[in-house]
Motif scaffolding. Sequence first.
Motif, PDB file in Angstrom:
ATOM      1  N   HIS A   1       0.960  -1.360  -0.224  1.00  0.00           N
ATOM      2  CA  HIS A   1      -0.410  -0.072   0.052  1.00  0.00           C
ATOM      3  C   HIS A   1       1.132   1.468   0.279  1.00  0.00           C
ATOM      4  O   HIS A   1       2.155   0.921   0.268  1.00  0.00           O
ATOM      5  CB  HIS A   1      -0.889  -0.139   1.156  1.00  0.00           C
ATOM      6  CG  HIS A   1      -1.971  -1.110   1.412  1.00  0.00           C
ATOM      7  ND1 HIS A   1      -2.748  -0.980   2.241  1.00  0.00           N
ATOM      8  CD2 HIS A   1      -1.880  -2.272   0.819  1.00  0.00           C
ATOM      9  CE1 HIS A   1      -3.682  -2.370   2.046  1.00  0.00           C
ATOM     10  NE2 HIS A   1      -3.508  -3.447   1.295  1.00  0.00           N
TER      11      HIS A   1
ATOM     12  N   CYS B   1      -8.942  -1.558   0.763  1.00  0.00           N
ATOM     13  CA  CYS B   1      -8.183  -1.352   2.440  1.00  0.00           C
ATOM     14  C   CYS B   1      -7.116  -0.313   1.578  1.00  0.00           C
ATOM     15  O   CYS B   1      -6.393  -0.826   0.736  1.00  0.00           O
ATOM     16  CB  CYS B   1      -7.281  -1.816   2.438  1.00  0.00           C
ATOM     17  SG  CYS B   1      -8.830  -3.257   3.545  1.00  0.00           S
ATOM     18  N   CYS B   2      -6.581   1.073   1.523  1.00  0.00           N
ATOM     19  CA  CYS B   2      -5.531   2.127   1.355  1.00  0.00           C
ATOM     20  C   CYS B   2      -4.560   2.105   1.914  1.00  0.00           C
ATOM     21  O   CYS B   2      -4.183   1.446   3.420  1.00  0.00           O
ATOM     22  CB  CYS B   2      -6.971   3.051   0.943  1.00  0.00           C
ATOM     23  SG  CYS B   2      -7.873   3.300  -0.314  1.00  0.00           S
TER      24      CYS B   2
ATOM     25  N   CYS C   1      -6.278   2.001   5.890  1.00  0.00           N
ATOM     26  CA  CYS C   1      -6.184   1.011   6.345  1.00  0.00           C
ATOM     27  C   CYS C   1      -5.830   0.458   7.483  1.00  0.00           C
ATOM     28  O   CYS C   1      -5.320   1.543   8.229  1.00  0.00           O
ATOM     29  CB  CYS C   1      -6.671  -0.705   5.347  1.00  0.00           C
ATOM     30  SG  CYS C   1      -4.462  -1.096   5.443  1.00  0.00           S
TER      31      CYS C   1
ATOM     32  N   MET D   1      -3.932  -1.996   8.550  1.00  0.00           N
ATOM     33  CA  MET D   1      -2.553  -2.267   8.515  1.00  0.00           C
ATOM     34  C   MET D   1      -2.007  -0.704   8.716  1.00  0.00           C
ATOM     35  O   MET D   1      -0.711  -0.703   9.492  1.00  0.00           O
ATOM     36  CB  MET D   1      -2.349  -2.464   7.302  1.00  0.00           C
ATOM     37  CG  MET D   1      -0.863  -3.156   7.165  1.00  0.00           C
ATOM     38  SD  MET D   1      -0.125  -4.288   5.807  1.00  0.00           S
ATOM     39  CE  MET D   1      -1.039  -3.049   4.198  1.00  0.00           C
ATOM     40  N   CYS D   2      -1.689  -0.304   7.178  1.00  0.00           N
ATOM     41  CA  CYS D   2      -1.269   1.357   7.374  1.00  0.00           C
ATOM     42  C   CYS D   2      -1.104   1.873   8.711  1.00  0.00           C
ATOM     43  O   CYS D   2      -0.446   2.627   8.854  1.00  0.00           O
ATOM     44  CB  CYS D   2      -1.312   1.401   6.658  1.00  0.00           C
ATOM     45  SG  CYS D   2      -1.335   0.770   4.067  1.00  0.00           S
TER      46      CYS D   2
HETATM   47 ZN   LIG Z   1      -3.398   0.197   3.451  1.00  0.00          ZN
END
Ligand SMILES: [Zn+2]
Length: 322
Positions: A212, A321-322, A254, A256-257
């Motif tokens: 990402h 998901c960004c 998202c 995770m990020c």
């Molecule tokens: Zn992400």
Amino acid sequence: MVKKKQNPYHINYKEGIVENCLLQIRNTGCCDDPRVKNVWTVDIRARDSQQFIEFIRLNIQSNDPVSFQHIKRIKKGEESGVLTVIVCSKLLIEEQDDFLLLMKDAPFEYYNANDHSAVPTAAPSTKELSLKWSALYWPLVWRGNPNDQIMNDYVFDMAFIRNTLTTLSKVSLDQAEKNASDPPVVSAFVSPNGRRVIYSTDSRCSTSPLDHSIMQGIRSVAASEHERQAKNCDQAEETYLCLNFDVYTTHEPCSMCSMALIHSRIKRCIFLQPMRNTGALESQSGDKYCMHNNHALNSKYEVFRWLGSEYPVPEVNSDICC
Ligand SMILES: [Zn+2]
């Protein structure tokens, strides 16, 4: 600490909007959670209160992880002439033996040492809540909405923010035109002095599904830092990778990020487009994590969403998901 009237920015404290364009993203779900923690209390004679205050100032205040700014340390005891006072939180001293060891040096007599009282470690957001918690737990001091002070202490370079968002919007629109497979998510990592700006794009289809744009940005900062240290033979001590960086991104990150940004210890994230299904910052987005302001995590960062349409970005599918 800036006084409200002297603040150079136009701030709408009620809505949390700066200069009519930056919306402060907060974890509104946890505002009314008192996050109650136990404290060590003792009873002292009223005439010893000055010595108690001095003892706290010298031995406790700067070490205690609980800020007692919104809590009255001293309340009336059960008997006349007696006060019940908070010495410290149980987060600072867990065991009774350690507590008694600390109190050995107290320059006043005390009785009834115990850890039965619990106080709200969160400052209440309204006067009503302050009164309610005072009645329920322990007497509190009302100093106004704590978020007003947080907003007052923010510093913004509006021209720099606008410039960076202009570039993000442009690169993101270009990316959408050139590359049909990777989502057109673009980020910028800005070093604390503003001199280094590292742009990153999403490449999950071309490289790895985890690439990402935020993850790519963190990796680029690492590479650039490595190169800088090698060039300067800099033996700089290891520190958090993006410590105090500002991160700009086109789409709400998202989970995770946004978690990776926690680990990297950034200062601030500004994004353009909310992602209602997959975002992890706004309290209405995704699983409502509010990752940047989640009390289960030991670090936080500031988050703002740009309001208005000066910096258009391409739509991405709401499930991405960004
Ligand atoms: Zn992400």
